[in-house]
Design a protein around this motif. Structure first.
Motif, short mmCIF file in Angstrom:
data_model
loop_
_atom_site.label_atom_id
_atom_site.label_comp_id
_atom_site.label_asym_id
_atom_site.label_seq_id
_atom_site.Cartn_x
_atom_site.Cartn_y
_atom_site.Cartn_z
N UNK A 1 35.92 51.08 53.57
CA UNK A 1 36.01 50.18 52.44
C UNK A 1 36.68 48.89 52.84
N UNK A 2 36.63 47.95 51.90
CA UNK A 2 37.35 46.69 52.09
C UNK A 2 37.87 46.22 50.74
N UNK A 3 38.98 45.52 50.79
CA UNK A 3 39.64 45.03 49.59
C UNK A 3 39.76 43.52 49.68
N UNK A 4 39.46 42.85 48.58
CA UNK A 4 39.54 41.39 48.51
C UNK A 4 40.33 41.01 47.26
N UNK A 5 41.21 40.03 47.40
CA UNK A 5 41.99 39.54 46.26
C UNK A 5 41.53 38.14 45.88
N UNK A 6 41.71 37.83 44.62
CA UNK A 6 41.33 36.52 44.08
C UNK A 6 41.97 35.38 44.87
N UNK B 1 40.94 41.52 41.72
CA UNK B 1 40.79 42.05 43.07
C UNK B 1 39.57 42.93 43.05
N UNK B 2 39.00 43.16 44.21
CA UNK B 2 37.81 43.99 44.26
C UNK B 2 37.85 44.89 45.49
N UNK B 3 37.10 45.96 45.40
CA UNK B 3 36.97 46.88 46.53
C UNK B 3 35.50 47.19 46.73
N UNK B 4 35.11 47.31 47.98
CA UNK B 4 33.75 47.69 48.34
C UNK B 4 33.83 48.92 49.22
N UNK B 5 32.83 49.78 49.17
CA UNK B 5 32.84 51.02 49.95
C UNK B 5 31.43 51.33 50.42
N UNK B 6 31.32 51.75 51.67
CA UNK B 6 30.04 52.18 52.23
C UNK B 6 30.25 53.54 52.89
N UNK B 7 29.36 54.47 52.60
CA UNK B 7 29.40 55.78 53.24
C UNK B 7 30.07 56.83 52.40
N UNK B 8 30.25 57.99 53.01
CA UNK B 8 30.89 59.12 52.35
C UNK B 8 32.39 58.97 52.30
N UNK B 9 33.05 59.98 51.74
CA UNK B 9 34.50 59.92 51.58
C UNK B 9 35.21 59.86 52.93
#
Length: 140
Positions: free
Chosen positions: A18-23, A5-13
């Motif tokens: 963010x977004x999450x993607x699974x295999x 699985x993966x997570x991506x994040x843009x910007x400050x806290x």
């Protein structure tokens, strides 16, 4: 066996997203952020995903254990409640509470409780959690 699985994040806290993607594709760039994690806003969060994983893993483990005992469930519904608490300067997942309602022909309450607790202990997700794991199990 490995799954990803993966997570991506843009910007400050606080203002970031963010977004999450699974295999498997079950989640594909599914949104999450501070608002969905701490403010009960739309989107997912790690605790919700962990709860889904724990409920699914436990229920599957119980199905295996029931089969080994010569039993088959007509229906099992498991709900997981994962607790995230402030601890010192950060946060910790402190508890995962499973609530199971099951219809299993041919099993009495004592045997059911024994098998459900065995599944709770044997579930791989239970094993990885450094948290209190509790279980309420009832036959319906």
């Amino acid at each position: 066996m490995k799954r990803t699985a993966s997570a991506a994040w843009q910007g400050g806290f606080k203002d970031g997203q963010g977004s999450i993607t699974t295999q498997s594709g079950a989640l594909k760039a599914y949104p999450y952020g501070v608002a969905s994690r701490f403010e009960d806003q739309p989107g997912t969060n790690p605790e919700e995903l962990l709860g889904a994983a724990h409920a699914g893993c436990f229920t599957m483990a119980l199905s295996l254990i029931l089969g080994e005992a010569g039993l088959t469930a007509d229906q099992m519904d498991t709900h997981a409640e994962v607790t995230l608490e402030k601890q010192g300067e950060g946060f910790a997942i402190t508890k995962s509470h499973l609530t199971l309602r099951a219809k299993i022909p041919g099993v009495d309450a004592a045997k059911f409780a024994e098998l459900a607790n065995k599944a709770k202990q044997g579930c791989p997700v239970s094993k990885v959690l450094n948290a209190e794991i509790t279980l309420d199990a009832a036959l319906v």
